[in-house]
Design an enzyme around this catalytic site. Structure first.
Site, PDB file in Angstrom:
ATOM      1  N   ALA A  56       0.838  -1.201   0.000  1.00 18.91           N
ATOM      2  CA  ALA A  56       0.000   0.000   0.000  1.00 18.91           C
ATOM      3  C   ALA A  56       0.868   1.243   0.000  1.00 18.91           C
ATOM      4  O   ALA A  56       2.033   1.201   0.408  1.00 18.91           O
ATOM      5  CB  ALA A  56      -0.911  -0.005   1.225  1.00 18.91           C
ATOM      6  N   ASP A  57       0.282   2.336  -0.440  1.00 19.57           N
ATOM      7  CA  ASP A  57       0.936   3.628  -0.347  1.00 19.57           C
ATOM      8  C   ASP A  57      -0.140   4.692  -0.153  1.00 19.57           C
ATOM      9  O   ASP A  57      -1.219   4.611  -0.735  1.00 19.57           O
ATOM     10  CB  ASP A  57       1.760   3.945  -1.590  1.00 19.57           C
ATOM     11  CG  ASP A  57       2.700   5.101  -1.306  1.00 19.57           C
ATOM     12  OD1 ASP A  57       3.745   4.873  -0.662  1.00 19.57           O
ATOM     13  OD2 ASP A  57       2.375   6.246  -1.683  1.00 19.57           O
TER      14      ASP A  57
END
Length: 183
Positions: A56-57
């Site tokens: 994720a970011d």
């Protein structure tokens, strides 16, 4: 957070350059980084014979500008004062790499800060909490007192939107749900 939804996991570190590309839109930025992290994790864990990799970011976006992790105290204080009394967008992309390919989703949330005094921003920095956080704040920590309104995903603002994550895992046949049927 994955434990909260019944997903067992192990952490695989993956170094990815988090610099935005010139003219890159915020949604494209988080999607690119989540995919790069998932692919890097996949490469690092190749010996795990096809074990899925989730990455994720998150980006805090104000007036179209990505507010990343603060470089130092002054940068953090500047970001917090920019967010003060305003609504901003938080985008979190998740990417799931499996033997079948890469699948991704983006969570969009709107967060409104109450007005923050310069002394509050300074005191918050001194807690150490904003040092490595996009936009220089952690909604799940002491910055919760700054949040006047949230529209969207609380877990997405934290950095892993659980609804979208569960959807990706289920679609990939990796559901951890027990005792209930999934649509």
């Amino acid at each position: 957070m994955l434990q909260q939804i019944g997903v067992s996991f192990r952490v695989v570190r993956a170094a990815v350059d988090e610099a935005a590309l010139p003219g890159e839109a915020s949604a494209a930025y988080v999607a690119r980084l989540a995919a790069a992290k998932a692919d890097a994790g996949w490469e690092r864990s190749r010996d795990a014979s096809g074990v899925p990799v989730l990455a994720a970011d998150t980006a805090v976006v104000l007036d179209g500008k990505i507010l990343g992790k603060p470089a130092d105290r002054q940068d953090a204080e500047d970001m917090l004062l920019q967010l003060s009394g305003r609504t901003h967008e938080v985008l979190t992309a998740i990417a799931l790499r499996t033997p079948g390919g890469l699948h991704s989703r983006i969570s969009r949330s709107e967060v409104t800060f109450r007005a923050i005094a310069a002394g509050e921003a300074r005191s918050y920095w001194e807690t150490g909490e904003p040092c490595d956080k996009a936009g220089a704040y952690a909604i799940q920590g002491r910055a919760a007192i700054f949040i006047a309104d949230l529209r969207g995903s609380y877990s997405g603002v934290m950095g892993l939107p659980l609804f979208e994550t569960a959807e990706l895992l289920t679609k990939a046949g990796l559901s951890q749900w027990h005792g209930s049927e999934q649509p």
